[in-house]
Design an enzyme around this catalytic site. Structure first.
Site, PDB file in Angstrom:
ATOM      1  N   ALA A   1       0.865  -1.181   0.000  1.00  0.00           N
ATOM      2  CA  ALA A   1       0.000   0.000   0.000  1.00  0.00           C
ATOM      3  C   ALA A   1       0.899   1.228   0.000  1.00  0.00           C
ATOM      4  O   ALA A   1       1.298   1.734   1.059  1.00  0.00           O
ATOM      5  CB  ALA A   1      -0.920  -0.007   1.216  1.00  0.00           C
ATOM      6  N   VAL A   2       1.223   1.679  -1.189  1.00  0.00           N
ATOM      7  CA  VAL A   2       2.186   2.772  -1.362  1.00  0.00           C
ATOM      8  C   VAL A   2       1.497   3.939  -2.046  1.00  0.00           C
ATOM      9  O   VAL A   2       0.676   3.765  -2.951  1.00  0.00           O
ATOM     10  CB  VAL A   2       3.395   2.300  -2.191  1.00  0.00           C
ATOM     11  CG1 VAL A   2       4.384   3.428  -2.399  1.00  0.00           C
ATOM     12  CG2 VAL A   2       4.076   1.120  -1.500  1.00  0.00           C
TER      13      VAL A   2
ATOM     14  N   ASP B   1      -2.977  -7.748  -4.585  1.00  0.00           N
ATOM     15  CA  ASP B   1      -2.957  -6.314  -4.820  1.00  0.00           C
ATOM     16  C   ASP B   1      -3.929  -5.645  -3.855  1.00  0.00           C
ATOM     17  O   ASP B   1      -4.952  -6.240  -3.483  1.00  0.00           O
ATOM     18  CB  ASP B   1      -3.351  -5.998  -6.260  1.00  0.00           C
ATOM     19  CG  ASP B   1      -2.355  -6.540  -7.271  1.00  0.00           C
ATOM     20  OD1 ASP B   1      -1.171  -6.666  -6.908  1.00  0.00           O
ATOM     21  OD2 ASP B   1      -2.770  -6.840  -8.406  1.00  0.00           O
ATOM     22  N   VAL B   2      -3.654  -4.401  -3.507  1.00  0.00           N
ATOM     23  CA  VAL B   2      -4.474  -3.723  -2.503  1.00  0.00           C
ATOM     24  C   VAL B   2      -5.728  -3.076  -3.098  1.00  0.00           C
ATOM     25  O   VAL B   2      -6.697  -2.817  -2.384  1.00  0.00           O
ATOM     26  CB  VAL B   2      -3.638  -2.663  -1.751  1.00  0.00           C
ATOM     27  CG1 VAL B   2      -3.327  -1.465  -2.649  1.00  0.00           C
ATOM     28  CG2 VAL B   2      -4.331  -2.224  -0.459  1.00  0.00           C
ATOM     29  N   ASP B   3      -5.738  -2.821  -4.408  1.00  0.00           N
ATOM     30  CA  ASP B   3      -6.861  -2.089  -5.010  1.00  0.00           C
ATOM     31  C   ASP B   3      -8.014  -3.038  -5.361  1.00  0.00           C
ATOM     32  O   ASP B   3      -8.481  -3.104  -6.499  1.00  0.00           O
ATOM     33  CB  ASP B   3      -6.417  -1.301  -6.231  1.00  0.00           C
ATOM     34  CG  ASP B   3      -5.727  -2.156  -7.274  1.00  0.00           C
ATOM     35  OD1 ASP B   3      -5.292  -3.280  -6.948  1.00  0.00           O
ATOM     36  OD2 ASP B   3      -5.620  -1.688  -8.425  1.00  0.00           O
TER      37      ASP B   3
ATOM     38  N   HIS C   1      -6.109 -15.101 -14.780  1.00  0.00           N
ATOM     39  CA  HIS C   1      -6.456 -13.694 -14.931  1.00  0.00           C
ATOM     40  C   HIS C   1      -7.888 -13.555 -15.450  1.00  0.00           C
ATOM     41  O   HIS C   1      -8.274 -14.163 -16.450  1.00  0.00           O
ATOM     42  CB  HIS C   1      -5.480 -13.032 -15.905  1.00  0.00           C
ATOM     43  CG  HIS C   1      -5.487 -11.549 -15.843  1.00  0.00           C
ATOM     44  ND1 HIS C   1      -6.569 -10.784 -16.223  1.00  0.00           N
ATOM     45  CD2 HIS C   1      -4.526 -10.664 -15.452  1.00  0.00           C
ATOM     46  CE1 HIS C   1      -6.278  -9.502 -16.080  1.00  0.00           C
ATOM     47  NE2 HIS C   1      -5.056  -9.404 -15.603  1.00  0.00           N
TER      48      HIS C   1
ATOM     49  N   GLU D   1       5.031  -8.894 -13.573  1.00  0.00           N
ATOM     50  CA  GLU D   1       3.954  -9.788 -14.009  1.00  0.00           C
ATOM     51  C   GLU D   1       4.419 -10.711 -15.127  1.00  0.00           C
ATOM     52  O   GLU D   1       4.063 -11.889 -15.177  1.00  0.00           O
ATOM     53  CB  GLU D   1       2.745  -8.971 -14.469  1.00  0.00           C
ATOM     54  CG  GLU D   1       1.491  -9.781 -14.689  1.00  0.00           C
ATOM     55  CD  GLU D   1       0.291  -8.894 -14.970  1.00  0.00           C
ATOM     56  OE1 GLU D   1      -0.194  -8.874 -16.110  1.00  0.00           O
ATOM     57  OE2 GLU D   1      -0.148  -8.199 -14.016  1.00  0.00           O
TER      58      GLU D   1
END
Length: 277
Positions: free
Chosen positions: A66-67, A156-158, A178, A239
Site C-alpha cells: 500500500a504505497v 494487490d491492494v486495489d 487472470h 507480471e
C-alpha cells in the site's frame, strides 16, 4: 514442462479441498494438462477444506503493498473485508508494506489474527515498484514472515473481498487465472514475446495468464521471488516474469477467475460467487 518439485510434493500433502468434484461444473476447465486442479465454486466442499486446515493448525500469511495514494484509498476496505471473508477461523498474519506506517488504518482483528506493518521506500518511477516488490517479498519470506506463516498469499491492494476466501485456495504453489484473459486462446495472451527480455516466452509457449493472486508454501514462494529478482535485474515487468516462472515451474493448484473478478467484465454464467472484486 512438469510440476515444480516443491509443488508436486505439496499437491498430495496440502490439498485442503478433500475430494474434488470436477463434473459439478462441466462447462469450465477444472484440471490442467499437468493434472493440477482448477478451483471453481461447487467443485469442492468448503467444510472439508476448513476442517483439513484446522487440523493442521496453520498460520496463513497475506501480503499487500500500500504505497502512495493506494494506502489512503484502498487499504482500509481491503483489510476490513479480509476480516469478514479471508480464511475465517484460521490464524492469519497480514503483512502490509508501506512507506507510511503511521497512516495504516486501525482495523479490529479477530482472535488469532495479527497485523504487521513493514516500512518500504516509495519507488519512482512506477516501474521500479515491480523490482522492489519481489525483492521485499523475498527478504520477508526469509525473515519473520517465513517463520510465522506456513503458507502465504500475495495480493494487490486495489480490491476488496466479497465472498468466502478459504483454505481451498492453498497449496504448495498457487496461481490465479487472470479474469480478463482466461477465455483467450494461447496466441492472444499478453505474454512477453520480446526475445530481448528475460521474461520472454517463445512461440507456442505459455498456457494460462496469471496475475492478481499468487502464493504457496514459504519455500516455493522463496523460489519464485528469487527467480523474479534475478530476472528483473535484466528487465522488468514483474507480471511477465511471474508468468515465465509459472510456465517453467507449473503451479500445484490454479484458482479460477472467481477468486479475483472485475465488475467491468460482462456477465459470465461460469462466475457464480466472486471472492475478490
Amino acid at each position: 514442462m512438469g510440476v515444480c518439485p516443491l509443488a508436486r510434493m505439496s499437491l498430495l500433502r496440502d490439498n485442503f479441498t478433500g475430494p474434488l468434484h470436477p463434473c459439478a461444473w462441466p462447462k469450465v476447465l477444472t484440471c490442467t494438462c499437468w493434472r493440477a486442479p482448477i478451483i471453481w465454486d461447487g467443485t469442492f466442499d468448503p467444510d472439508v477444506a476448513q476442517q483439513e486446515a484446522v487440523q493442521q493448525n496453520l498460520t496463513i500469511g497475506l501480503t499487500v503493498f500500500a504505497v502512495g495514494r493506494y494506502l489512503e484509498k484502498y487499504l482500509a476496505r481491503f483489510l476490513e473485508t479480509a476480516e469478514q471473508h479471508f480464511m475465517v477461523g484460521q490464524r492469519v498474519v497480514y503483512y502490509v508494506f508501506t512507506e507510511g506506517p503511521v497512516a495504516v488504518p486501525r482495523v479490529r482483528l479477530g482472535p488469532g489474527r495479527r497485523l504487521r506493518v513493514e516500512r518500504v521506500a516509495r519507488e519512482r518511477p512506477w516501474q521500479n515498484v515491480s523490482m522492489a516488490r519481489m525483492r521485499t517479498l523475498h527478504a520477508a519470506l526469509g525473515g519473520r514472515l517465513g517463520r510465522e506463516a506456513r503458507f502465504v498469499l500475495c495480493m494487490d491492494v486495489d480490491q476488496h473481498f466479497s465472498g468466502t476466501f478459504g483454505p481451498e485456495a492453498l497449496a504448495g504453489s498457487v496461481a490465479q487465472m487472470h479474469a480478463w484473459h482466461y477465455r483467450w486462446r494461447r496466441r492472444m495472451l499478453p505474454f512477453e514475446r520480446d526475445a530481448r527480455s528475460a521474461a520472454a516466452l517463445g512461440r507456442g509457449e505459455g498456457d494460462f495468464y496469471h496475475a492478481a493472486v499468487f502464493g504457496g508454501s514459504v519455500a516455493a514462494l522463496r523460489q519464485l521471488t528469487a527467480y523474479c529478482v534475478r530476472a528483473l535485474e535484466v528487465r522488468w515487468h514483474d507480471e511477465s516474469h511471474l508468468n515465465k516462472f509459472f510456465w517453467l515451474h507449473k503451479p500445484a493448484k490454479l484458482l479460477s477467475p472467481e477468486f479475483c473478478w472485475s465488475p467491468d467484465i460482462s456477465r459470465r454464467a461460469e462466475i457464480r460467487r466472486p471472492q475478490l472484486i
